[in-house]
Scaffold this motif. Structure first.
Motif, PDB file in Angstrom:
ATOM      1  N   VAL A   1       0.915  -1.579  -0.352  1.00  0.00           N
ATOM      2  CA  VAL A   1       0.066   0.481   0.084  1.00  0.00           C
ATOM      3  C   VAL A   1       0.486   1.676   0.660  1.00  0.00           C
ATOM      4  O   VAL A   1       2.289   1.239   0.643  1.00  0.00           O
ATOM      5  CB  VAL A   1      -0.887   0.082   1.754  1.00  0.00           C
ATOM      6  CG1 VAL A   1      -1.738  -0.874   1.349  1.00  0.00           C
ATOM      7  CG2 VAL A   1       0.216   0.460   2.706  1.00  0.00           C
ATOM      8  N   VAL A   2       0.157   2.000  -0.614  1.00  0.00           N
ATOM      9  CA  VAL A   2       0.476   4.042  -0.464  1.00  0.00           C
ATOM     10  C   VAL A   2      -0.007   4.978  -0.139  1.00  0.00           C
ATOM     11  O   VAL A   2      -1.050   4.933  -0.344  1.00  0.00           O
ATOM     12  CB  VAL A   2       1.119   3.780  -1.914  1.00  0.00           C
ATOM     13  CG1 VAL A   2       2.613   5.415  -1.917  1.00  0.00           C
ATOM     14  CG2 VAL A   2       2.289   3.028  -2.957  1.00  0.00           C
ATOM     15  N   ARG A   3       0.545   5.120   1.093  1.00  0.00           N
ATOM     16  CA  ARG A   3      -1.055   6.519   1.954  1.00  0.00           C
ATOM     17  C   ARG A   3       0.518   7.824   1.146  1.00  0.00           C
ATOM     18  O   ARG A   3       1.380   7.991   1.851  1.00  0.00           O
ATOM     19  CB  ARG A   3      -0.968   5.980   2.788  1.00  0.00           C
ATOM     20  CG  ARG A   3      -2.001   4.912   2.923  1.00  0.00           C
ATOM     21  CD  ARG A   3      -3.343   4.606   2.186  1.00  0.00           C
ATOM     22  NE  ARG A   3      -4.221   3.310   2.411  1.00  0.00           N
ATOM     23  CZ  ARG A   3      -4.132   2.265   1.927  1.00  0.00           C
ATOM     24  NH1 ARG A   3      -3.213   2.604   0.821  1.00  0.00           N
ATOM     25  NH2 ARG A   3      -4.911   1.781   1.755  1.00  0.00           N
ATOM     26  N   TRP A   4      -0.804   8.937   1.318  1.00  0.00           N
ATOM     27  CA  TRP A   4      -0.374   9.955   1.862  1.00  0.00           C
ATOM     28  C   TRP A   4      -0.576  10.780   3.529  1.00  0.00           C
ATOM     29  O   TRP A   4      -1.464  10.013   4.310  1.00  0.00           O
ATOM     30  CB  TRP A   4      -0.767  11.385   0.610  1.00  0.00           C
ATOM     31  CG  TRP A   4      -0.890  11.050  -0.190  1.00  0.00           C
ATOM     32  CD1 TRP A   4      -1.955  11.007  -1.919  1.00  0.00           C
ATOM     33  CD2 TRP A   4       0.607  12.407  -1.034  1.00  0.00           C
ATOM     34  NE1 TRP A   4      -0.750  12.048  -2.018  1.00  0.00           N
ATOM     35  CE2 TRP A   4       0.397  11.798  -2.591  1.00  0.00           C
ATOM     36  CE3 TRP A   4       1.999  12.435  -0.235  1.00  0.00           C
ATOM     37  CZ2 TRP A   4       1.807  12.234  -2.788  1.00  0.00           C
ATOM     38  CZ3 TRP A   4       2.563  12.804  -1.004  1.00  0.00           C
ATOM     39  CH2 TRP A   4       1.954  12.674  -2.214  1.00  0.00           C
ATOM     40  N   ALA A   5       0.373  10.688   4.030  1.00  0.00           N
ATOM     41  CA  ALA A   5       0.388  11.200   5.160  1.00  0.00           C
ATOM     42  C   ALA A   5       0.675  12.796   6.106  1.00  0.00           C
ATOM     43  O   ALA A   5       1.879  12.706   4.931  1.00  0.00           O
ATOM     44  CB  ALA A   5       1.476  10.385   6.119  1.00  0.00           C
TER      45      ALA A   5
END
Length: 170
Positions: free
Chosen positions: A146-150
């Motif tokens: 997964v890839v997420r913007w934090a």
């Protein structure tokens, strides 16, 4: 035959030399400030990356037998409505239906890259591997990258997770 320098010529030379010396000093000071700022930014960037990795990893790791104290420990890395929602909804905030389905999720953050860093706020791209399993499922858990913007916000001397968003094609 050379004529002697007039007082006005000597003053012009002195003014020019003074201007050159002051310009060199200003350039040296500006360079030192720039180098110090770059080192500070890099240090702060590393702190943000570490805080984002820890917060996302803990937020996205849970099991059915987690108790309230585990939820409070995770919420300590969060701020704003994300912290309030997590304290209320727990794992269902991360994965809807996680509590009802007795889902277990273990997340390992692989890498973090800060894309924006301004005073008191940062945005980072977080890459993670998740292992997801449900009770009664035989074999290895399902693995997902997964890839997420934090979005991180600085509170005092700590960087806390304010928002976590799925990376979407635009």
């Amino acid at each position: 035959m050379r004529r002697p320098a007039a007082p006005a010529d000597r003053r012009l030379v002195a003014v020019c030399l003074t201007a050159v010396v002051l310009s060199v000093i200003a350039a040296l000071v500006a360079g030192a400030v720039w180098l110090t700022r770059e080192a500070t930014d890099e240090g702060e960037r590393i702190v943000v990356e570490e805080a984002a990795a820890a917060a996302v990893g803990e937020l996205m790791t849970f099991a059915p037998d987690d108790d309230r104290s585990a939820r409070v420990a995770v919420a300590d890395r969060l701020t704003g409505s994300l912290a309030a929602d997590y304290l209320t909804r727990g794992p269902d905030l991360v994965f809807p239906g996680a509590t009802a389905s007795q889902l277990t999720m273990a997340t390992t953050v692989v890498d973090v890259g800060v894309t924006e860093l301004v005073p008191r706020r940062a945005r980072a791209l977080v890459f993670a591997d998740q292992a997801i399993s449900t009770p009664g499922t035989a074999g290895e858990p399902e693995r997902i990258a997964v890839v997420r913007w934090a979005t991180m916000t600085k509170h005092g001397d700590r960087w806390l997770l304010t928002r976590l968003e799925t990376v979407a094609a635009r």
